[in-house]
Scaffold this motif. Structure first.
Motif, PDB file in Angstrom:
ATOM      1  N   UNK A 185      -2.228   5.316   3.321  1.00 23.96           N
ATOM      2  CA  UNK A 185      -3.577   5.038   2.827  1.00 23.96           C
ATOM      3  C   UNK A 185      -4.314   6.348   2.549  1.00 23.96           C
ATOM      4  N   UNK A 200     -16.195  17.017   0.294  1.00 26.30           N
ATOM      5  CA  UNK A 200     -15.826  16.573   1.643  1.00 26.30           C
ATOM      6  C   UNK A 200     -16.585  17.459   2.616  1.00 26.30           C
ATOM      7  N   UNK A 244     -15.320  11.198   4.525  1.00 28.27           N
ATOM      8  CA  UNK A 244     -15.950  11.763   3.324  1.00 28.27           C
ATOM      9  C   UNK A 244     -16.256  10.653   2.326  1.00 28.27           C
ATOM     10  N   UNK A 273     -16.633  11.072   8.588  1.00 30.10           N
ATOM     11  CA  UNK A 273     -15.227  11.354   8.886  1.00 30.10           C
ATOM     12  C   UNK A 273     -14.343  11.116   7.656  1.00 30.10           C
ATOM     13  N   UNK A 294     -22.166  13.748  -4.565  1.00 31.73           N
ATOM     14  CA  UNK A 294     -21.603  13.263  -3.314  1.00 31.73           C
ATOM     15  C   UNK A 294     -20.124  12.940  -3.429  1.00 31.73           C
ATOM     16  N   UNK A 352       0.830  -1.192   0.000  1.00 34.74           N
ATOM     17  CA  UNK A 352       0.000   0.000   0.000  1.00 34.74           C
ATOM     18  C   UNK A 352       0.867   1.246   0.000  1.00 34.74           C
ATOM     19  N   UNK A 395      -3.079  15.047   3.805  1.00 37.00           N
ATOM     20  CA  UNK A 395      -2.684  13.756   3.243  1.00 37.00           C
ATOM     21  C   UNK A 395      -2.447  13.855   1.744  1.00 37.00           C
ATOM     22  N   UNK A 422     -13.827  18.053  -5.202  1.00 40.45           N
ATOM     23  CA  UNK A 422     -14.076  16.837  -4.440  1.00 40.45           C
ATOM     24  C   UNK A 422     -14.957  17.177  -3.250  1.00 40.45           C
ATOM     25  N   UNK A 460      -3.069   8.034   7.183  1.00 42.00           N
ATOM     26  CA  UNK A 460      -3.225   8.852   5.981  1.00 42.00           C
ATOM     27  C   UNK A 460      -2.402  10.133   6.066  1.00 42.00           C
ATOM     28  N   UNK A 517      -7.026   7.856  10.720  1.00 40.98           N
ATOM     29  CA  UNK A 517      -6.759   8.697   9.569  1.00 40.98           C
ATOM     30  C   UNK A 517      -5.496   9.535   9.807  1.00 40.98           C
ATOM     31  N   UNK A 541     -18.681   8.603   0.204  1.00 45.52           N
ATOM     32  CA  UNK A 541     -19.997   8.997  -0.324  1.00 45.52           C
ATOM     33  C   UNK A 541     -21.048   7.889  -0.308  1.00 45.52           C
ATOM     34  N   UNK A 544      -9.089   2.530  -0.373  1.00 47.45           N
ATOM     35  CA  UNK A 544     -10.014   3.498   0.222  1.00 47.45           C
ATOM     36  C   UNK A 544     -10.947   2.840   1.244  1.00 47.45           C
ATOM     37  N   UNK A 565      -7.064   9.307   2.632  1.00 52.52           N
ATOM     38  CA  UNK A 565      -7.762   9.837   3.799  1.00 52.52           C
ATOM     39  C   UNK A 565      -9.254   9.996   3.570  1.00 52.52           C
ATOM     40  N   UNK A 566      -9.694   9.972   2.341  1.00 56.55           N
ATOM     41  CA  UNK A 566     -11.111  10.262   2.111  1.00 56.55           C
ATOM     42  C   UNK A 566     -11.574   9.757   0.751  1.00 56.55           C
ATOM     43  N   UNK A 567     -12.878   9.680   0.590  1.00 53.96           N
ATOM     44  CA  UNK A 567     -13.463   9.310  -0.690  1.00 53.96           C
ATOM     45  C   UNK A 567     -13.466   7.814  -0.946  1.00 53.96           C
ATOM     46  N   UNK A 568     -13.867   7.436  -2.176  1.00 51.54           N
ATOM     47  CA  UNK A 568     -13.951   6.022  -2.542  1.00 51.54           C
ATOM     48  C   UNK A 568     -12.883   5.642  -3.541  1.00 51.54           C
ATOM     49  N   UNK A 569     -12.407   6.625  -4.298  1.00 54.53           N
ATOM     50  CA  UNK A 569     -11.441   6.331  -5.331  1.00 54.53           C
ATOM     51  C   UNK A 569     -10.712   7.621  -5.677  1.00 54.53           C
ATOM     52  N   UNK A 570      -9.472   7.508  -6.095  1.00 55.38           N
ATOM     53  CA  UNK A 570      -8.739   8.690  -6.513  1.00 55.38           C
ATOM     54  C   UNK A 570      -9.466   9.311  -7.704  1.00 55.38           C
TER      55      UNK A 570
END
Lengths: 553, 334
Positions: free
Chosen positions: B162, A266, B282, B280, A240, A24, A278, A264, B156, B152, B284, B200, B164-169
Motif C-alpha cells: 500500500x 511531506x 502526509x 504521519x 499541500x 492491492x 516505500x 511532493x 508500505x 506504514x 493533505x 491511499x 505510504x503517503x499522500x492521497x494519490x500517486x
C-alpha cells in the motif's frame, strides 16, 4: 444450519479481505514496473523529490525560504549562478561581466535564450526585472515579501543603493549602484534575482500583491504563471500535495534526462524517510543523523553537501558571569569540539574555528583558537573567582524536537557539551523549549544563558554570516561593542572582494578575541536517494538544478 | 421537530461565542509568535515588529479579539500567515480530503464495530467474545500515531502493498471535480485513479478507525447483551416469533440507540485524530495543515479551522439527536 451459514458468511468476508490485499499488492507491483517510458530506453524520467512544504510564492522576487528556492531554481535563472559544488559565483544568463569602476557592472548576456512563453531574453528584460523590484511599494516592499531586495539593496526606490540599469545593446546591460558593495555579484546568485519574462510579469499582474497590509495575497502571476528561462516549466501546483514541472523543450542549455519533476509535500521527517523506503519519492533533503546508517545499509545512496553553515555555542553576556572574558575563555577551553563531532555529529563534519565556513571570503587561517584544555579552563575560572565551593552556575538553553541543517540533533549536542562543561566544574542548569518558543526566548529578551544556534549561508558573502550575527546589538548576545559594529558596517560597504578579504579576516580575529560565543562545527547536511538516482548535483548553497540529475532505471 | 432543531441551532450561537473567546486567548497564550516562526533564527527586532504590525499583533489583545470577531461576523476568517491565502479557502481546499478519509474510517468503524460487537455478544463468555474484548481494549489503548507508523512500516515500507503517503500517486493525471478523489475517479470513469485514491485511504483509514472501532465493539456488545436478556425478548421467544425477527427488530434495533450516540461522539474525535494520522501519512487534509499551523503559530488558521471543526461537530451532534427519533419513536414524543 444457522451456524453453517454464519461460518459461510465469515469465510466469505475473510476471502474478500484477502482478495483485496492481494489485488492491492498486484496493483502496486504493476505501478512499480510500469514507468513512464518516454525517455532514454527504460528510464523513468519523472523525478519525485520529497519537500517539507509548498513554495511560498511562485514569483522568486518574493521568495526567501529554502523550499521556495528549491522549486524556483528549476524554472528560473539569474545573471549569476554558482560554480557547481561550490558557493562561488559563476556565469549563468550573463556570459561575463566587468566592473569598470566601484559601482558599475557591465554584463554580457547569453544569446539565443528564450523565456517559457517564447519571448526573447535580452538586456531589456534584465533591466525590466531590476527596475521592477526596486519599484516595489507597500506590501510588495515589505520584508515578508521582497526580503532579499530589501536586504541586499538596503531598501526600495530612492532609499535603495540601486542606481539604475541601461540596455546598451540587445545583449549588454549595465547596472549601477549608488555606493560600492562587494557582495553584489555573489548575491545575484540568489533565486530572488532571477530574470523573469517581462511579458508574463505584466500580463498576469505580478506586482499586484495583496489587497491590504494585513492580508497580502500573491498575484495571479505568483500563484500560477511563473515564467523564466530555466530547464523546467511550471505545470501545476496543488497546495499541500505537490508542485509539478515539466522539461522546457527549447531550453538553451543541456536538458538532461529528467522530463518531469514532482515536488511532493511531506512535512514529517519520519514520513519522508518512509516515503523513500516505500518508493513513493526518489529522494529527500536533511536526513536525520539517526537514519543515515540504516538508509545506507538498505541500499539507498547518501549525498553530502559541503557544509556552508556554522553551529555555535552562544554566550549571552547579559546573563550572570558571562560578561567576564575569562569566563567565556574558560568555556571555550572546556569544549572538546573533536569529541562532539565524533560522538554526535554526522560523518564529514569539520570543527569550526570562527563564525563562518572556510569557503567564505574573509575566512582567517590564523585566527585565535582556544584549544581543548580543561586545566586552563579551570585556571581561568579560578581567576574569575569560581571554585569548587563557589562554582560557576550557568543556564544552558537548547531547543527540542527540531532538526536544522547546522544542528541535526540539539538534544545530543547538549548532552555532550554539558558533560564537558561539568567536567571542569561548571554547574549546568538545562532549559529546553520547543523551536518557536526557543527563538522567541533568544530574540525576545535577555533571559537566557549559553545556547545552541547557528546559520546556513544564503550566498557567498561574509556579511551574511558575521554581519547577521554581530552587526548590531541584539538580545541573543547581550553585548554592546561599538568597535565591532562599526567594523562590520564599514566592511559591508567595501567595493571589491580583495578589500573584503582583508577586512573580514581582521574582523574574524577581532570576534575571536572578543569571544561572544564558541564556534563549534560545520555539520554536513545529507540528502538520501533511491538507488536509481546515480548523480545529484549537491551544492553547499543548494543551487541544485535537476537537469543535471542522472537516473539509471 | 423543526422547532427543536431551530432551538438547538439558536443555542449554538452563545456556545460558539464562548468558544471564540477560549480559542482566541488559548492561541495567544502559545509561547512564541508567528513572526518568530516565520522569520527563523536571524529575525531582528525590527523585522519581528514589522510582521506584528502587518498582521495587527501589536495591538492590545481586546482590540485584536473584537477585530477578529467583527471580521468573523462578516464571514471573513482572515488570511493564513504561512500561505498568505484566505483561511476559508485553505479549509475548503483541504476539507474534502479529510471528509473522504473520515467517511472511510467511520464506515469501517461502524460496519465492523457493530458486526463484531454483535458477534461477540452472541458468543458471550466463549473464546471469540474474550478475544473481541481483548482486541478492543488493545485498540483503545494503542496511541494513534504509533499504530500509524507501525501500519506504514509493515504494509508500505516492508511489504510494499500500500502507498505510504499522500492521497494519490502524483504521476497519475487524474481529473478532479469534487476533490473527493475516489468519487472523482468513479464519476469520470478513471478507474485507475479511483483505485489508487482508495488504496491511499486504507492505511490512514485503519489507523484513524481503530479507536472508534474498538469503542463501538464494546458498546454494541454491552448493549446487545443487555437487550437480549430483557423480558420482551424472552416473551417474544416464548411466543415463537422467528429468530431473525427477534434478532433484527427486537435486539439489534433497540441495542443500537447507545451505539448511535457513541458514533456521534466518535465523529468529533475522528476529526481531532486526523491531526496525527494525516501528519504521519502526509495526507493533505485539514489535520496535517492544522498540525503545521500549531508549529508555525499561524494564529488565523488555528482560530479559523478549530471554529469550523466546532461548528461541524455541533451539526453532527444535532444530526445524531435527530436520527434518534427515527430509531426510537419514544424520543420524538418527548
Amino acid at each position: 444450519m444457522l451456524h453453517t451459514s454464519r461460518r459461510r458468511w465469515l469465510a466469505g468476508a475473510a476471502a474478500i479481505a484477502v482478495g483485496a490485499v492481494v489485488l492491492t499488492a498486484c496493483a502496486s507491483q504493476r505501478e512499480g514496473g510500469g514507468a513512464t517510458d518516454d525517455g532514454d530506453g527504460d528510464v523513468d524520467t519523472t523525478f519525485v523529490f520529497g519537500a517539507s512544504g509548498d513554495p511560498a510564492s511562485l514569483d522568486p522576487a518574493f521568495a526567501s525560504d529554502g523550499e521556495t528556492f528549491r522549486v524556483a531554481r528549476q524554472m528560473f535563472e539569474g545573471l549569476v549562478g554558482t560554480v557547481p559544488g561550490t558557493a562561488d559565483p559563476a556565469p549563468l544568463l550573463a556570459k561575463s561581466w566587468e566592473q569598470p569602476d566601484d559601482t558599475t557592472y557591465v554584463f554580457t548576456l547569453e544569446e539565443g535564450v528564450t523565456f517559457h512563453d517564447g519571448t526573447d531574453f535580452n538586456a531589456e528584460a534584465v533591466c525590466f526585472n531590476f527596475d521592477r523590484q526596486n519599484a516595489f511599494t507597500g506590501v510588495a516592499a515589505s520584508q515578508s515579501m521582497a526580503y532579499y531586495w530589501g536586504v541586499i539593496m538596503r531598501g526600495f526606490g530612492d532609499d535603495s543603493i540601486y542606481g539604475g540599469c541601461t540596455a546598451d545593446s540587445d545583449y549588454q546591460a549595465t547596472i549601477t549602484l549608488k555606493e560600492p558593495f562587494a557582495g553584489f555579484i555573489p548575491a545575484l546568485s540568489l533565486p530572488s534575482f532571477s530574470i523573469q519574462s517581462p511579458t508574463a510579469l505584466e500580463e498576469y499582474g505580478a506586482d499586484d500583491v495583496g489587497g491590504t497590509e494585513e492580508a497580502p495575497v500573491q498575484s495571479e502571476y505568483g500563484q500560477a504563471h511563473p515564467t523564466g528561462t530555466g530547464p523546467f516549466v511550471f505545470e501545476s501546483m496543488s497546495p499541500g500535495e505537490q508542485t509539478v514541472l515539466t522539461a522546457y523543450p527549447d531550453y538553451w542549455g543541456e536538458q538532461g534526462v529528467v522530463e518531469e519533476v514532482i515536488f511532493r509535500v511531506i512535512g514529517d521527517t519520519t514520513a519522508r524517510r518512509q516515503a523513500l523506503e516505500s518508493g513513493s519519492i526518489d529522494g529527500y533533503d536533511l536526513v536525520a543523523p539517526a537514519d543515515l546508517q540504516s538508509l545506507e545499509d538498505a541500499g539507498f545512496s547518501l549525498v553530502n553537501r559541503d557544509p556552508f553553515n556554522v553551529l555555535y555555542l552562544g554566550m549571552n553576556q547579559a546573563a550572570p558571569g558571562l560578561s567576564d572574558p575569562k569566563v567565556r575563555q574558560a568555556i571555550a577551553h572546556a569544549v572538546d569540539k573533536q569529541q562532539l563531532i565524533t560522538q554526535v555529529l554526522p560523518e564529514g563534519t569539520v570543527a569550526a574555528t570562527q563564525f563562518m565556513p572556510e569557503a567564505v571570503i574573509g575566512w582567517n587561517e590564523d585566527v585565535t583558537q582556544y584549544e581543548y584544555d580543561p586545566e586552563a579552563a579551570q585556571a581561568l575560572l579560578a581567576e574569575a573567582g569560581y571554585d569548587e565551593s563557589n562554582p560557576l552556575t550557568i543556564t544552558f538553553n537548547y531547543p527540542v524536537n527540531i532538526s536544522r541543517p547546522y544542528m541535526p540533533n540539539p538534544e545530543q549536542i547538549f548532552t555532550n557539551l554539558s558533560s564537558q562543561l561539568e567536567a571542569v566544574g561548571i554547574v549546568v542548569n538545562p532549559v529546553t523549549n520547543e523551536w518557536v518558543e526557543y527563538l522567541d526566548l533568544m530574540q525576545g529578551g535577555s533571559d537566557h544563558g549559553i545556547h545552541l544556534l547557528g546559520w546556513t549561508g544564503d550566498y557567498n558573502d561574509p556579511d551574511n554570516f558575521v554581519g547577521t550575527f554581530f552587526g548590531l546589538q541584539t538580545n541573543e548576545w547581550g553585548f554592546d561593542n561599538p568597535e565591532l559594529f562599526g567594523a562590520l558596517t564599514e566592511a559591508r560597504g567595501l567595493a571589491t572582494e580583495d578589500e573584503q578579504e582583508a577586512a573580514y579576516q581582521a574582523i574574524n580575529e577581532q570576534i575571536m578575541q572578543f569571544l561572544p560565543g564558541v564556534p563549534l562545527a560545520h555539520p554536513v547536511p545529507t540528502l538520501a536517494f533511491d538507488e536509481r538516482v546515480t548523480f545529484y548535483p549537491a551544492s553547499p548553497v543548494q543551487d541544485e538544478v535537476y537537469n543535471m540529475v542522472e537516473l539509471s532505471e | 421537530m423543526l422547532r427543536t432543531i431551530g432551538r438547538r441551532i439558536l443555542l449554538l450561537v452563545p456556545t460558539l461565542f464562548g468558544l471564540t473567546l477560549l480559542l482566541f486567548f488559548w492561541v495567544r497564550a502559545l509561547p512564541g509568535g508567528p513572526a518568530v516562526a516565520l522569520l527563523g533564527e536571524r529575525a531582528t527586532p525590527e523585522r519581528i515588529a514589522e510582521i506584528n504590525e502587518l498582521y495587527g499583533f501589536n495591538q492590545p489583545l481586546v482590540v485584536q479579539y473584537f477585530t477578529w470577531l467583527g471580521q468573523l461576523l462578516q464571514g471573513n476568517f482572515g488570511v493564513s500567515i504561512q500561505t498568505q491565502r484566505p483561511v476559508t479557502e485553505e479549509f475548503a481546499r483541504r476539507f474534502p480530503a479529510t471528509l473522504e478519509l473520515t467517511v472511510f474510517a467511520i464506515v469501517l468503524a461502524v460496519g465492523l464495530g457493530i458486526a463484531l460487537g454483535y458477534w461477540a455478544a452472541r458468543r458471550h463468555g466463549k473464546a471469540g467474545d474474550h478475544f473481541a474484548v481483548f482486541a478492543s481494549l488493545l485498540g483503545i489503548t494503542i496511541p494513534v500515531f504509533f499504530l500509524a507508523y507501525i501500519l506504514k512500516w509493515i504494509f508500505a515500507v516492508q511489504l510494499g502493498w500500500l502507498p505510504s503517503d499522500g492521497r494519490q500517486d502524483p504521476r497519475l493525471d487524474a481529473t478532479h471535480y469534487t476533490n473527493l478523489y475516489v468519487l472523482d475517479g468513479v464519476m469520470t470513469g478513471e478507474w485507475d485513479a479511483a483505485w489508487d485514491a482508495f488504496q491511499h485511504l486504507i492505511l490512514p483509514g485503519i489507523a484513524l478507525a481503530t479507536i472508534p472501532l474498538a469503542i463501538i465493539v464494546r458498546i454494541t456488545r454491552a448493549s446487545v447483551l443487555e437487550v437480549q436478556n430483557s423480558d420482551y425478548v424472552r416473551t417474544g421467544m416464548a411466543k415463537g416469533i422467528s429468530r431473525s425477527t427477534i434478532r433484527g427488530r427486537f435486539i439489534l434495533r433497540n441495542a443500537l440507540l447507545p451505539v448511535v450516540t457513541t458514533i456521534g461522539l466518535q465523529v468529533g474525535l475522528l476529526l481531532s485524530g486526523a491531526i496525527l494520522t494525516e501528519s504521519v501519512f502526509a495526507y493533505p487534509g485539514i489535520g496535517s495543515f492544522l498540525a503545521r499551523a500549531i508549529f508555525t503559530r499561524d494564529f488565523p488558521v488555528l482560530q479559523g479551522f478549530i471554529l469550523f471543526i466546532a461548528i461541524l461537530y455541533a451539526l453532527i451532534n444535532l444530526a445524531v439527536d435527530v436520527s434518534y427519533s427515527f430509531i426510537d419513536p419514544r424520543v420524538r414524543v418527548q
